[in-house]
Design a protein around this motif. Sequence first.
Motif, PDB file in Angstrom:
ATOM      1  N   LEU A 254       0.790  -1.220   0.000  1.00 44.00           N
ATOM      2  CA  LEU A 254       0.000   0.000   0.000  1.00 44.00           C
ATOM      3  C   LEU A 254       0.825   1.274   0.000  1.00 44.00           C
ATOM      4  CD1 LEU A 254      -2.846  -0.826   2.586  1.00 44.00           C
ATOM      5  CD2 LEU A 254      -2.952  -0.917   0.086  1.00 44.00           C
ATOM      6  N   ILE A 255       1.830   1.363   0.854  1.00 44.36           N
ATOM      7  CA  ILE A 255       2.483   2.640   1.117  1.00 44.36           C
ATOM      8  C   ILE A 255       3.812   2.782   0.377  1.00 44.36           C
ATOM      9  CG2 ILE A 255       1.369   2.747   3.368  1.00 44.36           C
ATOM     10  CD1 ILE A 255       4.130   2.201   4.632  1.00 44.36           C
ATOM     11  N   THR A 256       4.345   3.990   0.368  1.00 46.49           N
ATOM     12  CA  THR A 256       5.571   4.298  -0.375  1.00 46.49           C
ATOM     13  C   THR A 256       6.832   3.739   0.261  1.00 46.49           C
ATOM     14  OG1 THR A 256       5.880   6.402   0.801  1.00 46.49           O
ATOM     15  CG2 THR A 256       4.570   6.455  -1.232  1.00 46.49           C
ATOM     16  N   GLN A 257       6.734   3.278   1.491  1.00 45.56           N
ATOM     17  CA  GLN A 257       7.914   2.869   2.254  1.00 45.56           C
ATOM     18  C   GLN A 257       7.965   1.348   2.416  1.00 45.56           C
ATOM     19  OE1 GLN A 257      11.119   2.896   3.200  1.00 45.56           O
ATOM     20  NE2 GLN A 257      10.675   5.054   3.673  1.00 45.56           N
TER      21      GLN A 257
ATOM     22  N   LEU B 204       0.594   7.149   2.138  1.00 43.74           N
ATOM     23  CA  LEU B 204      -0.380   6.439   1.321  1.00 43.74           C
ATOM     24  C   LEU B 204      -0.861   7.426   0.267  1.00 43.74           C
ATOM     25  CD1 LEU B 204      -2.162   3.934   0.754  1.00 43.74           C
ATOM     26  CD2 LEU B 204      -3.834   4.888   2.349  1.00 43.74           C
ATOM     27  N   LEU B 205      -0.766   7.025  -0.996  1.00 50.34           N
ATOM     28  CA  LEU B 205      -1.095   7.902  -2.107  1.00 50.34           C
ATOM     29  C   LEU B 205      -2.450   7.525  -2.715  1.00 50.34           C
ATOM     30  CD1 LEU B 205       2.361   7.864  -3.973  1.00 50.34           C
ATOM     31  CD2 LEU B 205       1.659   9.288  -2.035  1.00 50.34           C
ATOM     32  N   THR B 206      -2.962   8.434  -3.517  1.00 47.98           N
ATOM     33  CA  THR B 206      -4.105   8.085  -4.351  1.00 47.98           C
ATOM     34  C   THR B 206      -3.603   7.186  -5.482  1.00 47.98           C
ATOM     35  OG1 THR B 206      -3.841   9.921  -5.898  1.00 47.98           O
ATOM     36  CG2 THR B 206      -5.103  10.351  -3.870  1.00 47.98           C
ATOM     37  N   PRO B 207      -4.494   6.471  -6.172  1.00 43.28           N
ATOM     38  CA  PRO B 207      -4.051   5.680  -7.327  1.00 43.28           C
ATOM     39  C   PRO B 207      -3.370   6.531  -8.400  1.00 43.28           C
ATOM     40  CG  PRO B 207      -6.217   4.949  -6.631  1.00 43.28           C
ATOM     41  CD  PRO B 207      -5.908   6.192  -5.829  1.00 43.28           C
ATOM     42  N   GLN B 208      -3.691   7.827  -8.438  1.00 48.21           N
ATOM     43  CA  GLN B 208      -3.057   8.738  -9.404  1.00 48.21           C
ATOM     44  C   GLN B 208      -1.719   9.274  -8.911  1.00 48.21           C
ATOM     45  OE1 GLN B 208      -6.342   9.181  -8.240  1.00 48.21           O
ATOM     46  NE2 GLN B 208      -7.083   7.912  -9.947  1.00 48.21           N
TER      47      GLN B 208
ATOM     48  N   MET C 298     -10.855  -0.713   4.091  1.00 50.98           N
ATOM     49  CA  MET C 298     -11.326  -0.993   2.735  1.00 50.98           C
ATOM     50  C   MET C 298     -10.331  -1.866   1.969  1.00 50.98           C
ATOM     51  SD  MET C 298     -12.096   1.793  -0.279  1.00 50.98           S
ATOM     52  CE  MET C 298     -10.346   2.121  -0.528  1.00 50.98           C
ATOM     53  N   TYR C 299      -9.036  -1.626   2.180  1.00 51.15           N
ATOM     54  CA  TYR C 299      -8.006  -2.398   1.490  1.00 51.15           C
ATOM     55  C   TYR C 299      -7.762  -3.777   2.127  1.00 51.15           C
ATOM     56  CZ  TYR C 299      -6.283   1.500  -1.423  1.00 51.15           C
ATOM     57  OH  TYR C 299      -6.152   2.493  -2.365  1.00 51.15           O
TER      58      TYR C 299
ATOM     59  N   GLN D 146      12.892   0.871  -4.584  1.00 49.72           N
ATOM     60  CA  GLN D 146      13.300  -0.504  -4.866  1.00 49.72           C
ATOM     61  C   GLN D 146      12.301  -1.539  -4.347  1.00 49.72           C
ATOM     62  OE1 GLN D 146      16.052  -0.678  -6.741  1.00 49.72           O
ATOM     63  NE2 GLN D 146      16.162   1.553  -6.539  1.00 49.72           N
ATOM     64  N   LYS D 147      11.287  -1.112  -3.637  1.00 48.45           N
ATOM     65  CA  LYS D 147      10.428  -2.059  -2.915  1.00 48.45           C
ATOM     66  C   LYS D 147       9.400  -2.762  -3.780  1.00 48.45           C
ATOM     67  CE  LYS D 147       6.696  -0.869  -1.003  1.00 48.45           C
ATOM     68  NZ  LYS D 147       5.641  -0.475  -0.070  1.00 48.45           N
ATOM     69  N   GLY D 148       9.130  -2.268  -4.979  1.00 47.09           N
ATOM     70  CA  GLY D 148       8.077  -2.862  -5.790  1.00 47.09           C
ATOM     71  C   GLY D 148       6.799  -2.053  -5.704  1.00 47.09           C
ATOM     72  N   CYS D 149       5.695  -2.710  -5.958  1.00 44.94           N
ATOM     73  CA  CYS D 149       4.420  -2.015  -6.139  1.00 44.94           C
ATOM     74  C   CYS D 149       3.873  -1.417  -4.850  1.00 44.94           C
ATOM     75  CB  CYS D 149       3.392  -2.969  -6.728  1.00 44.94           C
ATOM     76  SG  CYS D 149       3.774  -3.489  -8.412  1.00 44.94           S
ATOM     77  N   PHE D 150       3.260  -0.248  -4.985  1.00 41.96           N
ATOM     78  CA  PHE D 150       2.445   0.355  -3.939  1.00 41.96           C
ATOM     79  C   PHE D 150       1.407   1.226  -4.633  1.00 41.96           C
ATOM     80  CE2 PHE D 150       6.298   2.988  -4.419  1.00 41.96           C
ATOM     81  CZ  PHE D 150       5.777   4.254  -4.692  1.00 41.96           C
TER      82      PHE D 150
END
Length: 268
Positions: A30-33, A48-52, A86-87, A181-185
């Motif tokens: 979920l998050i950037t970290q 935590l970002l928006t999908p955009q 929700m997630y 480097q962490k992959g998807c969020f």
Amino acid sequence: MTTALSHAVLKSRALISLSGENWRDFLQGLITQDVDTLAPGQARFGALLTPQGRLLFDLFVVGREDGAWLDVQAQSREALILRLTMYRLRAKVTIAADEAPVAALFGEGRAPQDWIADPRLPALGWRGYGAAAPADALEVDETAYDVHRLALGVPGPADWGSEKTYPIEANFDLLHGIDFQKGCFVGQETTSRMKRRGQIKNRMLPLTFDGAPPAFDAEVLTGDRRAGEVLSGQDGRAMALVRLDRIDGELTADGKAVRVDRPAWLPL
């Protein structure tokens, strides 16, 4: 030995407790970290970002023996709990408000063992979660902490608002708030593209001036061209979102002369 530390309770911050066997996997996506390598007693800064890819909630993830705390804006805690719920789907994770107080310790000296280094900049000091302050620390209010943060050129939640700012514009990439480097969020595609292209046009930088700060949202001008907008501030100093290609000339905001004061930690 007498310290020169100041202690401020951060009433604008609050905690969310995460526990359960899946809390790391849940938060990691979920998050950037990165949280896979987060150890107990360690904090990491992120969002935590928006999908955009725009900033929705800033947060510190604080490792604990049986899970983690999220150190978040108090006024946004319930909204973030709802978003995380929700997630959650079928993940085995418990999400709950925690009423332990959040505090900051900053200045010259060494913090007690149960205080956690602020992961953004060493000069920001330490964060405490129900931790006792040193007996000789000077008690100050949160405004004094904000003065210290602003003096270091570090933006805060009042500057980025919600769903309007990209994290790189708010210097999250330079304040250890994004792990590329962490992959998807959530919002990762836009964030990674901005970094990869290296064409960052706008950043938050502090302004200096004489007297009271210009109005929030006041235009920063170079001649008659728009160079940015003023964000939060205090007498003599404010944060602004500025165009990097328009900050070298004479600048004004609300009719007064202003100057960009680039902090040493922020290369341009």
